[in-house]
Design a protein around this motif. Structure first.
Motif, PDB file in Angstrom:
ATOM      1  N   SER A 101       0.848  -1.191   0.000  1.00 38.65           N
ATOM      2  CA  SER A 101       0.000   0.000   0.000  1.00 38.65           C
ATOM      3  C   SER A 101       0.880   1.237   0.000  1.00 38.65           C
ATOM      4  N   GLY A 102       0.270   2.364   0.208  1.00 38.77           N
ATOM      5  CA  GLY A 102       1.037   3.604   0.232  1.00 38.77           C
ATOM      6  C   GLY A 102       1.408   4.048  -1.174  1.00 38.77           C
ATOM      7  N   GLU A 103       2.126   5.136  -1.248  1.00 37.37           N
ATOM      8  CA  GLU A 103       2.503   5.671  -2.553  1.00 37.37           C
ATOM      9  C   GLU A 103       3.840   5.104  -2.989  1.00 37.37           C
ATOM     10  N   VAL A 104       4.057   5.140  -4.265  1.00 45.28           N
ATOM     11  CA  VAL A 104       5.365   4.767  -4.792  1.00 45.28           C
ATOM     12  C   VAL A 104       6.336   5.881  -4.427  1.00 45.28           C
ATOM     13  N   PRO A 105       7.426   5.570  -3.722  1.00 43.83           N
ATOM     14  CA  PRO A 105       8.317   6.646  -3.279  1.00 43.83           C
ATOM     15  C   PRO A 105       8.862   7.454  -4.462  1.00 43.83           C
ATOM     16  N   ILE A 106       9.063   8.714  -4.197  1.00 45.86           N
ATOM     17  CA  ILE A 106       9.581   9.604  -5.241  1.00 45.86           C
ATOM     18  C   ILE A 106      10.921   9.062  -5.732  1.00 45.86           C
ATOM     19  N   GLY A 107      11.079   9.057  -7.004  1.00 45.50           N
ATOM     20  CA  GLY A 107      12.338   8.583  -7.589  1.00 45.50           C
ATOM     21  C   GLY A 107      12.234   7.188  -8.162  1.00 45.50           C
ATOM     22  N   ILE A 108      11.303   6.404  -7.657  1.00 45.67           N
ATOM     23  CA  ILE A 108      11.228   5.013  -8.125  1.00 45.67           C
ATOM     24  C   ILE A 108      10.695   4.919  -9.554  1.00 45.67           C
ATOM     25  N   TRP A 109       9.723   5.794  -9.867  1.00 44.47           N
ATOM     26  CA  TRP A 109       9.208   5.748 -11.246  1.00 44.47           C
ATOM     27  C   TRP A 109      10.331   6.028 -12.244  1.00 44.47           C
ATOM     28  N   GLY A 110      11.279   6.847 -11.808  1.00 45.20           N
ATOM     29  CA  GLY A 110      12.276   7.316 -12.774  1.00 45.20           C
ATOM     30  C   GLY A 110      13.615   6.614 -12.720  1.00 45.20           C
ATOM     31  N   LEU A 111      13.703   5.471 -12.032  1.00 41.31           N
ATOM     32  CA  LEU A 111      15.009   4.810 -11.937  1.00 41.31           C
ATOM     33  C   LEU A 111      15.596   4.568 -13.333  1.00 41.31           C
ATOM     34  N   PRO A 112      16.828   4.997 -13.531  1.00 44.61           N
ATOM     35  CA  PRO A 112      17.341   5.099 -14.899  1.00 44.61           C
ATOM     36  C   PRO A 112      17.710   3.775 -15.577  1.00 44.61           C
ATOM     37  N   GLY A 139      -4.789  10.566 -10.108  1.00 45.96           N
ATOM     38  CA  GLY A 139      -4.189  11.705 -10.792  1.00 45.96           C
ATOM     39  C   GLY A 139      -4.155  11.474 -12.290  1.00 45.96           C
ATOM     40  N   GLU A 140      -3.476  12.355 -12.992  1.00 46.87           N
ATOM     41  CA  GLU A 140      -3.435  12.264 -14.447  1.00 46.87           C
ATOM     42  C   GLU A 140      -2.195  11.497 -14.894  1.00 46.87           C
ATOM     43  N   LEU A 141      -2.275  10.996 -16.094  1.00 52.59           N
ATOM     44  CA  LEU A 141      -1.100  10.336 -16.664  1.00 52.59           C
ATOM     45  C   LEU A 141      -0.196  11.431 -17.194  1.00 52.59           C
ATOM     46  N   PRO A 142       0.996  11.622 -16.600  1.00 52.84           N
ATOM     47  CA  PRO A 142       1.802  12.771 -17.008  1.00 52.84           C
ATOM     48  C   PRO A 142       2.324  12.603 -18.439  1.00 52.84           C
ATOM     49  N   ALA A 143       2.337  13.689 -19.171  1.00 51.13           N
ATOM     50  CA  ALA A 143       2.868  13.639 -20.535  1.00 51.13           C
ATOM     51  C   ALA A 143       4.335  13.211 -20.526  1.00 51.13           C
ATOM     52  N   ALA A 144       4.961  13.333 -19.350  1.00 50.68           N
ATOM     53  CA  ALA A 144       6.367  12.925 -19.235  1.00 50.68           C
ATOM     54  C   ALA A 144       6.568  11.461 -19.596  1.00 50.68           C
ATOM     55  N   ILE A 145       5.499  10.676 -19.545  1.00 47.43           N
ATOM     56  CA  ILE A 145       5.639   9.269 -19.893  1.00 47.43           C
ATOM     57  C   ILE A 145       6.115   9.122 -21.345  1.00 47.43           C
ATOM     58  N   CYS A 146       5.865  10.146 -22.125  1.00 44.80           N
ATOM     59  CA  CYS A 146       6.256  10.074 -23.532  1.00 44.80           C
ATOM     60  C   CYS A 146       7.768  10.177 -23.722  1.00 44.80           C
ATOM     61  N   ASN A 147       8.493  10.421 -22.639  1.00 44.71           N
ATOM     62  CA  ASN A 147       9.958  10.378 -22.736  1.00 44.71           C
ATOM     63  C   ASN A 147      10.508   8.975 -22.576  1.00 44.71           C
ATOM     64  N   VAL A 148       9.652   8.049 -22.187  1.00 40.44           N
ATOM     65  CA  VAL A 148      10.111   6.672 -21.963  1.00 40.44           C
ATOM     66  C   VAL A 148      10.099   5.970 -23.323  1.00 40.44           C
ATOM     67  N   SER A 149      11.087   6.247 -24.094  1.00 38.61           N
ATOM     68  CA  SER A 149      10.969   5.957 -25.521  1.00 38.61           C
ATOM     69  C   SER A 149      11.330   4.529 -25.908  1.00 38.61           C
ATOM     70  N   PHE A 150      11.611   3.682 -24.923  1.00 36.84           N
ATOM     71  CA  PHE A 150      11.845   2.272 -25.256  1.00 36.84           C
ATOM     72  C   PHE A 150      10.711   1.372 -24.757  1.00 36.84           C
ATOM     73  N   ILE A 153       9.077  10.031 -14.128  1.00 35.62           N
ATOM     74  CA  ILE A 153       9.146   8.840 -14.969  1.00 35.62           C
ATOM     75  C   ILE A 153       9.896   9.149 -16.267  1.00 35.62           C
ATOM     76  N   LYS A 154      10.027  10.411 -16.553  1.00 32.05           N
ATOM     77  CA  LYS A 154      10.768  10.795 -17.759  1.00 32.05           C
ATOM     78  C   LYS A 154      12.231  10.337 -17.703  1.00 32.05           C
ATOM     79  N   ASN A 155      12.727  10.093 -16.483  1.00 32.92           N
ATOM     80  CA  ASN A 155      14.124   9.638 -16.353  1.00 32.92           C
ATOM     81  C   ASN A 155      14.301   8.156 -16.614  1.00 32.92           C
ATOM     82  N   ALA A 156      13.199   7.439 -16.726  1.00 39.56           N
ATOM     83  CA  ALA A 156      13.279   5.980 -16.858  1.00 39.56           C
ATOM     84  C   ALA A 156      13.639   5.620 -18.296  1.00 39.56           C
ATOM     85  N   LYS A 157      14.822   5.983 -18.674  1.00 32.96           N
ATOM     86  CA  LYS A 157      15.219   5.883 -20.076  1.00 32.96           C
ATOM     87  C   LYS A 157      15.291   4.441 -20.573  1.00 32.96           C
TER      88      LYS A 157
END
Ligand SMILES: *[C@@H]1O[C@H](CO)[C@@H](O)[C@H](O)[C@H]1NC(C)=O
Ligand SMILES: *[C@@H]1O[C@H](CO)[C@@H](O)[C@H](O)[C@H]1NC(C)=O
Ligand SMILES: *[C@@H]1O[C@H](CO)[C@@H](O)[C@H](O)[C@H]1NC(C)=O
Ligand SMILES: *[C@@H]1O[C@H](CO)[C@@H](O)[C@H](O)[C@H]1NC(C)=O
Ligand SMILES: *[C@@H]1O[C@H](CO)[C@@H](O)[C@H](O)[C@H]1NC(C)=O
Ligand SMILES: *[C@@H]1O[C@H](CO)[C@@H](O)[C@H](O)[C@H]1NC(C)=O
Ligand SMILES: *[C@@H]1O[C@H](CO)[C@@H](O)[C@H](O)[C@H]1NC(C)=O
Ligand SMILES: *[C@@H]1O[C@H](CO)[C@@H](O)[C@H](O)[C@H]1NC(C)=O
Ligand SMILES: *[C@@H]1O[C@H](CO)[C@@H](O)[C@H](O)[C@H]1NC(C)=O
Ligand SMILES: *[C@@H]1O[C@H](CO)[C@@H](O)[C@H](O)[C@H]1NC(C)=O
Ligand SMILES: *[C@@H]1O[C@H](CO)[C@@H](O)[C@H](O)[C@H]1NC(C)=O
Ligand SMILES: *[C@@H]1O[C@H](CO)[C@@H](O)[C@H](O)[C@H]1NC(C)=O
Length: 854
Positions: free
Chosen positions: A394-405, A443-454, A425-429
């Motif tokens: 439960s709880g929120e996903v800690p900050i930084g985890i979505w974007g682990l590189p 919440g909303e699906l951030p447009a930043a997801i579009c940086n996850v280009s793989f 999540i844009k950092n999750a290259k």
């Protein structure tokens, strides 16, 4: 002066020259070897083998002080062809013969018998397929014998080992030898330090005398068919560094002797039937690699494991372990991966697994873990795969985890995780697989997801995400194959940015609040197999231009505001010929049924279930099936409670649902050509005319619903041939005449026929007249007069027959998809990496809780 003095030396020289005639024999033998092998091999091995060079300087040759050849070391030289062993063994001083890792093949003769001084023999990793091991019993000086993975078959000459009492290394594994019990001859080789007998047909129990081989450093008996318990005498092998017993049929507990093996670094007893707990391993704090997956082990992980500072790879998945994990589990200096999935672990995720910054794979799915994902995991920059799905986190996903590189896979699905998907999540290259379905993300699906280009798979289904779908989502990753946004609160229009050449196979937007028109750029999704837009508010005409999407197998537009006619236009050609599932129900489509489409549904005509091996639709269909089951609420009930889990989904599910529209006209005969159709629902329309008797050809049909139309005439007698039919609804029509009797029809109840005043016969209480000419309505009037004896004469038989199995099968499949939610089996094959070493992709023994496929 000096000359006479030198003379005797000259004589001596001549004498030695005579002797060296033997050395030149050695040269001749080498030259013969070279010329033989050069005929068949493309190798640079012999470049230095020129007469201008001294023989002892040839690459791969060593001589003794007398100038005689003692060693031939020609491994990894691309040698092919037949080895001239007869001439090689004429080298009188030969002690080492090494031809490993070449492409040598047979025949091999009994020609090693003269190599009596041989101490080192390596013919391993060659292609002696179909040949037996050559005669070696005279090689009593042998210390190293490597014949592993050489292709040798037949019976290994175990007796030959009797004379090799000095043997130090014996590697015979990975050969298709005839099955044999553990060879007693090996038990006498007390100087052995290395015994490799994996995958070479050893059967039966591990003998207690294995404890005699006290020098053993490496003992490998994996991939055999060994049974019984691991003997306690294994505890005598106090020098063991590696013990490999995986993939046998060993039973019982981890023996008490194991606690003696304090030098053990590598231990693998996976894929056996071991039970009991891990307490015997508490003292093995030199372990570097511990694999015990897929056993029946239980109990808690001992707290001591938290201090096994050398552990790198740790896998316990698929056992019955319980209780909380030791809090410092995984805080080890060089930890590489941990796999504790598919157990019964409870309590929180240990906080320090990522402390060292070396963790690459972390698999904890299918447990009962609670609490939050530790904040420290955001520091886990090395983490590549993170799977905690199917827990109670439960709880929120800690900050930084979505974007682990470096992470290429995250799976947090089937938990109670809340909060937003943050724009870091844009950092999750490197992210390729994102599974976050079945949580409470908001919440909303951030447009930043579009940086996850793989990204290849995006599954955020069944959450509480809202707002508009970012426009860029149609065109951000060239690799995207699956986009599953099912069951959220997305609103607005579908992005219209799908670009040419995209790889999308599956698009599921079902159950959102999407409105507007279908995006024209869907036409660019030429690889699309599954399109599910059901349960939205899309207001458009039928997209006849989808005819160009020739790979479409599943099309679901149900419960929207689609309107207007479908098909029946003049275009010729083939379209929708791969379609298996068509659900257009609950819209406002009008006009005739799309006869010309039905004619093209090749995938529902050809029964490749019988012709081909069942094949699998990969990741595509999985997201759909849930829907089709949902449509059949009553059916879900019948399969609820089954805990079957299948790894992959068969592609044989076929259905047409055009119910609850405004279709008119007749049911086209041509439907009868869809011979492998399983579900047909045309109910709640305004269809007229007769039920075509061609429907009797739908021999796979399991459910037929034609209710609430204006169908007339009799029920075709031929329908009793639908042996898999388990659900029939013809109610609320204007059908007349006798209900066909027998076979499956004996199993339907009144409600299948309600509201057709002209029907008679079982199960209705209205009996039929024997007089065929008598209008049934009249017959039913007669029926009410109990004195009419000829009405009774007709009679019927309730034939009790077994239900066809197909129905349940098909829908269990659907249910299974719902249960799994996401292709677990997929995740372990991504990148070609494997979770566990030496695993082969197929031939796994079916196991209780296996759900991966590597
Ligand atoms: C031998 O191998 C080299 C490179 O390994 C290759 O270029 C050549 O074509 C091969 N020759 C033959 C006859 O196979
Ligand atoms: C063996 O073949 C490989 C690939 O063709 C080549 O790179 C290598 O140099 C060859 N080795 C020898 C000893 O010929
Ligand atoms: C072997 O080769 C080395 C140089 O590579 C040379 O110095 C030496 O004399 C050679 N030995 C013989 C016995 O030919
Ligand atoms: C298999 O044989 C090769 C030599 O051909 C040897 O290097 C290797 O160590 C052997 N493998 C095992 C597990 O003994
Ligand atoms: C063992 O060696 C002796 C002589 O060294 C020989 O007579 C005997 O046949 C050998 N045994 C086997 C099984 O080859
Ligand atoms: C076994 O090893 C010991 C110690 O290295 C050695 O003394 C003995 O000769 C060996 N036995 C044989 C039969 O070679
Ligand atoms: C297990 O061992 C058997 C031989 O006993 C082999 O055929 C099979 O491929 C092995 N399975 C795995 C998963 O390695
Ligand atoms: C394993 O051994 C048993 C007898 O011990 C035999 O019945 C079975 O066929 C063997 N299985 C394999 C895969 O060799
Ligand atoms: C442990 O090793 C010692 C010798 O080091 C031996 O005496 C003892 O029997 C072994 N214990 C077990 C349980 O094998
Ligand atoms: C641990 O696993 C990794 C990845 O499979 C592998 O490369 C490494 O050699 C393993 N380490 C040990 C000690 O087995
Ligand atoms: C991450 O690592 C840094 C430096 O090692 C440390 O200061 C910080 O507290 C860590 N963050 C978390 C959440 O553990
Ligand atoms: C298809 O994709 C291309 C870009 O790749 C785009 O220019 C075109 O407009 C798209 N087609 C439609 C119908 O949107």
């Amino acid at each position: 002066m000096s000359r006479p003095l030198l003379y005797p030396f000259y004589l001596l020289f001549c004498f030695f020259s005579l002797l060296s005639g033997i050395q030149s024999d050695d040269l001749q033998i080498l030259m013969k070897l070279k010329s033989t092998l050069l005929q068949t091999s493309n190798t640079t091995a012999f470049i230095s083998w020129e007469s201008s060079n001294s023989m002892c300087n040839f690459t791969g040759i060593n001589c003794n002080s007398g100038g005689f050849v003692t060693e031939i070391e020609l491994s990894y030289q691309n040698l092919t062809g037949i080895l001239p062993l007869d001439s090689i063994c004429q080298l009188q001083s030969l002690e080492k013969l090494s031809f490993g890792f070449n492409y040598l093949h047979g025949p091999t003769m009994d020609d090693l018998k003269n190599c009596v001084k041989l101490q080192y023999l390596d013919l391993g990793n060659n292609l002696f397929t179909g040949w037996s091991v050559p005669e070696i019993s005279s090689l009593s000086q042998l210390r190293y014998l490597h014949l592993n993975a050489s292709g040798f078959s037949g019976t290994f000459p175990w007796k030959s080992l009797q004379n090799m009492t000095g043997l130090v290394r014996l590697s015979l594994g990975d050969n298709p030898f005839k099955p044999s019990p553990f060879p007693n001859e090996v038990l006498l080789l007390t100087n052995l330090t290395w015994l490799y007998l994996s995958n070479c047909g050893i059967q039966g129990t591990i003998p207690a005398e294995i404890g005699n081989l006290k020098e053993l450093i490496n003992l490998e008996l994996a991939d055999n068919n060994m049974t019984g318990e691991i003997p306690v005498e294994i505890g005598n092998l106090v020098n063991l560094w590696q013990l490999e017993l995986y993939n046998n049929s060993l039973t019982g507990k981890l023996p008490i002797g194991l606690r003696n093996l304090t030098k053990l670094e590598m231990f693998d007893s996976s894929r056996n039937y071991l039970e009991g707990d891990l307490s015997e391993l508490r003292f093995l704090n030199n372990l570097v690699s511990l694999h015990l997956f897929e056993n029946e082990l239980s109990g808690q992980v001992p707290a001591e494991f938290g201090k096994f500072t050398k552990l790198e790879n740790f896998s316990l998945y698929g056992n019955n372990f319980i209780g909380p994990l030791p809090p410092n589990l995984g805080s080890w200096a060089k930890i590489n991966y941990i796999d504790i999935a598919a157990n019964f672990f409870t309590g929180p995720i240990p906080p320090d697994m990522c402390k060292q910054g070396t963790m690459k794979w972390l698999f904890m799915f299918e447990n009962y873990l609670t609490g939050e994902i530790p904040a420290s995991y955001a520091n886990c920059s090395t983490l590549r795969r993170f799977m905690v799905n199917n827990n109670s986190l439960s709880g929120e996903v800690p900050i930084g985890i979505w974007g682990l590189p470096n992470r290429n896979l995250i799976d947090i699905s089937l938990n109670d995780i809340e909060g937003p998907i943050t724009s870091d999540i844009k950092n999750a290259k490197s992210l390729t697989y994102l599974f976050a379905g079945n949580n409470r993300l908001s919440g909303e699906l951030p447009a930043a997801i579009c940086n996850v280009s793989f990204l290849v798979i995006l599954d955020i289904s069944k959450n509480s995400l809202k707002g508009k779908i970012p426009q860029c989502l149609g065109n951000f990753s060239y690799y995207l194959r699956v986009m599953n946004l099912r069951m959220n609160n997305f609103q607005g229009t579908i992005p219209d940015t799908f670009a040419k050449g995209n790889q999308l196979r599956t698009i599921v937007f079902n159950d959102n609040n999407l409105e507007g028109l279908l995006p024209k750029s869907f036409i660019n999704c030429t690889n699309l197999e599954v399109l599910d837009l059901g349960n939205n508010m899309i207001n458009d005409l039928f997209p006849y231009w989808f005819e160009a999407l020739t790979n479409l197998q599943v099309l679901v537009l149900k419960s929207n505001k689609f309107h207007g006619p479908i098909g029946n236009h003049n275009t010729s050609g083939v379209f929708f010929f791969k379609l298996r599932i068509l659900d257009l129900s609950h819209n406002e489509f009008t006009g005739l049924l799309p006869r010309n489409y039905f004619e093209n549904f090749n995938a529902m005509m050809i029964n490749d279930e019988c012709r081909l091996e069942p094949h699998y639709m990969g990741e595509s269909v999985q997201y759909y099936m849930f829907q089709s089951v949902q449509n059949q609420d009553s059916v879900v009930l019948t399969v609820k409670g089954l805990e079957i889990k299948l790894q992959r989904i068969l592609t044989t599910f076929t259905t047409i649902d055009l119910s609850s529209n405004k279709f008119q006209g007749v049911i086209p005969e041509v439907l009868g050509r869809l011979t492998i159709l399983r579900l047909l629902n045309l109910s709640h329309n305004s269809l007229t005319g007769h039920i075509p008797s061609s429907l009797a050809k739908l021999s796979a049909l399991e459910s037929l619903d034609l209710s609430s139309n204006s169908l007339t005439g009799e029920i075709p007698l031929q329908l009793i041939d639908l042996t898999f039919l388990a659900m029939l609804n013809l109610s609320q029509n204007q059908l007349i005449g006798p209900i066909p009797q027998g076979k499956q029809f004996a199993t339907f109840e009144n409600n299948s026929y309600d509201g057709n005043l002209g029907l008679c016969g079982f199960p209705l209480s209205i009996k039929c007249s024997t007089n065929k000419l008598m209008p049934p309505l009249l017959a039913s009037i007669f029926q009410e007069d109990n004195n009419y004896s000829f009405a009774r004469g007709f009679g019927w038989k309730a034939v009790l027959i077994g239900y066809g199995c197909g129905f349940l099968f098909g829908l269990v499949m659907g249910y299974v998809v719902f249960k799994i939610g996401k292709p677990q089996w997929l995740v372990r094959i991504v990148e070609g990496e494997q979770n566990n070493k030496k695993r082969r992709p197929n031939n796994q023994r079916p196991r209780q809780r296996r759900n991966e496929c590597i």
